[in-house]
Design an enzyme around this catalytic site. Structure first.
Site, mmCIF file in Angstrom:
data_model
loop_
_atom_site.group_PDB
_atom_site.id
_atom_site.type_symbol
_atom_site.label_atom_id
_atom_site.label_comp_id
_atom_site.label_asym_id
_atom_site.label_seq_id
_atom_site.Cartn_x
_atom_site.Cartn_y
_atom_site.Cartn_z
ATOM 1 C CG ASP A 76 -24.244 61.795 2.112
ATOM 2 O OD1 ASP A 76 -24.343 60.897 3.000
ATOM 3 O OD2 ASP A 76 -22.970 62.117 1.795
ATOM 4 C CB CYS A 110 -23.131 63.197 5.265
ATOM 5 S SG CYS A 110 -21.963 64.392 6.188
ATOM 6 C CG HIS A 159 -24.191 76.067 27.430
ATOM 7 N ND1 HIS A 159 -22.976 76.301 28.060
ATOM 8 C CD2 HIS A 159 -25.157 75.774 28.679
ATOM 9 C CE1 HIS A 159 -23.016 75.825 29.068
ATOM 10 N NE2 HIS A 159 -24.273 75.426 29.710
ATOM 11 C CB THR A 183 -17.561 63.198 8.370
ATOM 12 O OG1 THR A 183 -17.954 64.352 7.260
ATOM 13 C CG2 THR A 183 -16.542 62.419 7.509
ATOM 14 N NE ARG A 219 -23.071 81.221 32.013
ATOM 15 C CZ ARG A 219 -24.100 80.300 32.438
ATOM 16 N NH1 ARG A 219 -25.002 80.427 33.074
ATOM 17 N NH2 ARG A 219 -23.406 79.018 32.411
ATOM 18 C CG HIS A 220 -26.260 79.790 27.995
ATOM 19 N ND1 HIS A 220 -24.849 79.607 27.960
ATOM 20 C CD2 HIS A 220 -26.816 79.047 29.311
ATOM 21 C CE1 HIS A 220 -24.438 79.071 29.051
ATOM 22 N NE2 HIS A 220 -25.453 78.814 29.901
#
Ligand code: RB5
Length: 149
Positions: A8, A65, A98, A67, A132-133
């Site tokens: 933005d 943006c 992960h 934040t 496993r992830h």
């Protein structure tokens, strides 16, 4: 790798600053806007990138943006998107290894251009570890599917 990038108005300068870094990484990045600092609404740009990633047109997406937060919330509304707000290299690596994150969001008011360039390098170069992830990522997808109205 082909990716989409967008921001933005509050992330515009950081988006522009990251373009040389993407070039150096040999990443083909389509810039989906915004193209100046006039005020716009971040969900409109999150939608473009998130839908492009979810459809398979782009392997990954980067959204900026003020934040990183509004972009992340918006992008995660699109099924198939796993967006993360990342402001450090450790989280960048882990979100790939992960969580198999496919959209990265950052805040221009949070990270400087040097750190942001390091973050995207780590994030784009880290592979998903699978194993496993995979089971856990699959459960996130199942949760998404079962939550549809
Ligand atoms: C725009 O002022 C700002 O709210 C936006 O860039 C973003 O930080 C929202 O999460």
């Amino acid at each position: 790798m082909k990716i989409a990038i967008a921001s933005d108005h509050a992330g515009f300068r950081l988006k522009e600053a990251l373009k040389p870094a993407l070039k150096e990484l040999n990443v083909e990045a389509d810039d989906l806007g915004t193209y100046d600092e006039n005020s716009v609404d971040y969900p409109d740009y999150a939608e473009k990138v998130a839908k492009g990633v979810a459809s398979g047109e782009y392997e990954r997406g980067i959204l900026i943006c003020g934040t990183g937060l509004g972009m992340c919330i918006s992008a995660n509304k699109v099924p198939g998107v796993r967006a993360v707000t990342v402001n450090d290299e450790f989280s960048a690596r882990m979100s790939r290894a992960h969580n198999n994150a496919n959209v990265l969001t950052m805040g221009e008011r949070v990270v400087g251009p040097g750190l942001a360039a390091d973050i995207i390098k780590v994030w784009l170069e880290t592979e998903f570890e699978g194993g496993r992830h995979s089971r856990r990522v699959d459960k996130m997808t199942a949760l998404e599917d079962s939550s549809r109205g």
